[in-house]
Motif scaffolding. Structure first.
Motif: not given
Lengths: 252, 204
Positions: B96-109, B111-113, B119-124
């Motif tokens: 369960e913990r590993a799944k939560a961790e994965t979910d967090t990682a996916i969410a942060s990925y 978000a950063s994406l 940012k790319a749009n802003a620069i353009a």
């Protein structure tokens, strides 16, 4: 009938192996004692060996030990509830002893310990005394409510109580006789049909053909007797559990 | 079965004299030893002479079995089952913990994406507006330059035109003076100029 090979009663005979006499009582080590000890040894071997490795994923012996344990534990828990688990050692010992003794009886030339009424009666009395003593110890006189079911009109309470008392007293009898009679009758039937095979084959070619029918019967009965061996052990166990439930929760 | 009987018979001579004092059961015991195989004796399960021995050995065996089950086997098996249940439960929690961790990682990925994409749009956008701005600036400068040049040129033309027109009036005055002088005689310069101006004004 005097021929040992076809005498269906011969298999129940008790023979002394070592004469032992304590205070005037003949407690000789007999073939019955030998098979009791073999039964104990077989149970100890399988269960100790099975439970010694303590693997998370069980091997064969451990599966046998775990299955036996869980089978009895579930039976006891369903019949007598969680508080009945304190009788687990007693119920488990009874089940394993009766089952193993019954199955041993199916091996040719082996003595069937449970085919003697004194053995089954002793086990049945052990159960009934446990139920009665624990029932009074835990519930006091409240245990007597077992004989006066609630919600019965006053007019027929004496009759119902009488019936309940007779039913309670007949429990050890039925428990003992059921197991004893099943094992005895099964082994006699097997031996009688097997005896027909022996007698008929000695009558020449015609008898040889005639012996096929009892031979098929013997094979079928052997399968049936294996079922009965397990079933009677189970019946003995589940009835024990239900009687223990009365001691734990006397109000119907 | 004959093995049992012969064994029993072999034992008896040694035991019987020693236990001679207990005569009552001795006789039945011997009968039992032989009686099992012989027809006409008691039905073995109902032969009371074997009861003490059976009860005695059953008691020993069953007590031993009970103690073994209660002290050793049942605790061991229930330990195994409990350990397994605990292990399964803890591994489920871990999963369960590993799944939560994965979910967090996916969410942060994710978000950063999204941030990177923003940012790319802003620069353009910035670059585009900067370039557009620069182009505008240059165009304005060029236009201003062109306008200035145009103005200069127009001024120059106007000057030249003015000078030319001035010369025209001067020429006209001189020509008129000369013509008038030739025809009429000498006339004052001022009169000629005024006359020419009057004619020019009237023409206009």
């Amino acid at each position: 009938m005097a021929d040992v090979r076809t005498d269906p009663i011969h298999q129940f005979g008790i023979h002394k192996l070592v004469d032992i006499n304590i205070d005037g009582y003949d407690v000789s080590f007999t073939n019955s004692s030998l098979f009791m000890i073999l039964t104990l040894a077989a149970i100890a071997l399988v269960l100790l060996w099975g439970s010694s490795s303590r693997a998370v994923v069980p091997g064969r012996a451990q599966s046998v030990a775990e299955l036996s344990y869980e089978f009895v534990a579930n039976t006891l828990r369903n019949a007598a509830g969680e508080s009945g688990m304190r009788f687990m050692p007693l119920v488990f010992s009874l089940f394993m002893f009766v089952l193993t003794a019954n199955i041993f009886g199916m091996v040719p030339y082996f003595f069937t310990v449970t085919s003697h009424i004194i053995v089954t009666a002793a086990l049945a009395l052990l159960v009934i005394f446990t139920v009665t003593i624990y029932g009074f110890y835990k519930n006091g006189t409240h245990f007597l409510k077992l004989f006066v079911p609630s919600g019965v009109p006053m007019a027929i309470v004496p009759l119902v109580t009488l019936i309940e008392i007779i039913s309670f007293l007949s429990r050890p009898l039925s428990l003992a006789v059921r197991l004893f009679a099943n094992m005895l009758a099964g082994h006699i039937t097997l031996k009688v049909f097997a005896g027909f095979v022996v007698t008929l084959t000695s009558l020449g070619a015609f008898g040889f053909l005639g012996a096929l029918l009892p031979l098929i019967m013997v094979v079928a009965l052997t399968a049936l007797e294996f079922l009965v061996a397990f079933l009677q052990a189970y019946v003995f166990t589940i009835l024990t559990c239900m009687y223990l439930n009365d001691a734990l929760h006397p109000g119907h | 079965m004959s093995w049992f009987i012969s064994q029993a018979n072999a034992q008896q001579p040694a035991v019987v004299p020693a236990e001679g004092g207990h005569a009552p059961t001795e006789a039945t015991g011997t009968t039992v030893a032989h009686g099992g195989g012989e027809h006409g004796g008691t039905f073995p399960p109902f032969d009371p002479s074997t009861f003490p021995s059976q009860l005695f050995w059953l008691a020993i065996v069953f007590i031993a079995l009970y103690v073994l089950m209660a002290k050793k086997v049942i605790p061991q098996i229930s330990d195994i089952l409990e350990a397994r249940a605990a292990k399964i439960a803890s591994e489920l929690v871990e999963a369960e913990r590993a799944k939560a961790e994965t979910d967090t990682a996916i969410a942060s990925y994710e978000a950063s994406l999204a941030a990177a994409r923003n940012k790319a749009n802003a620069i353009a956008h910035e670059t585009r507006s900067k370039v557009a701005h620069e182009i505008d600036g240059r165009r304005h400068a060029a236009e201003a330059q062109l306008a200035a040049k145009l103005a200069d040129t127009e001024q120059h033309i106007a000057d030249v035109k003015k000078i030319a027109l001035d010369h025209v009036s001067a020429i006209a005055t001189e020509t008129t003076e000369a013509v008038v002088e030739a025809l009429v005689g000498k006339v004052g310069r001022d009169e000629v100029t005024a006359a020419v101006a009057a004619v020019s004004v009237g023409k206009h």
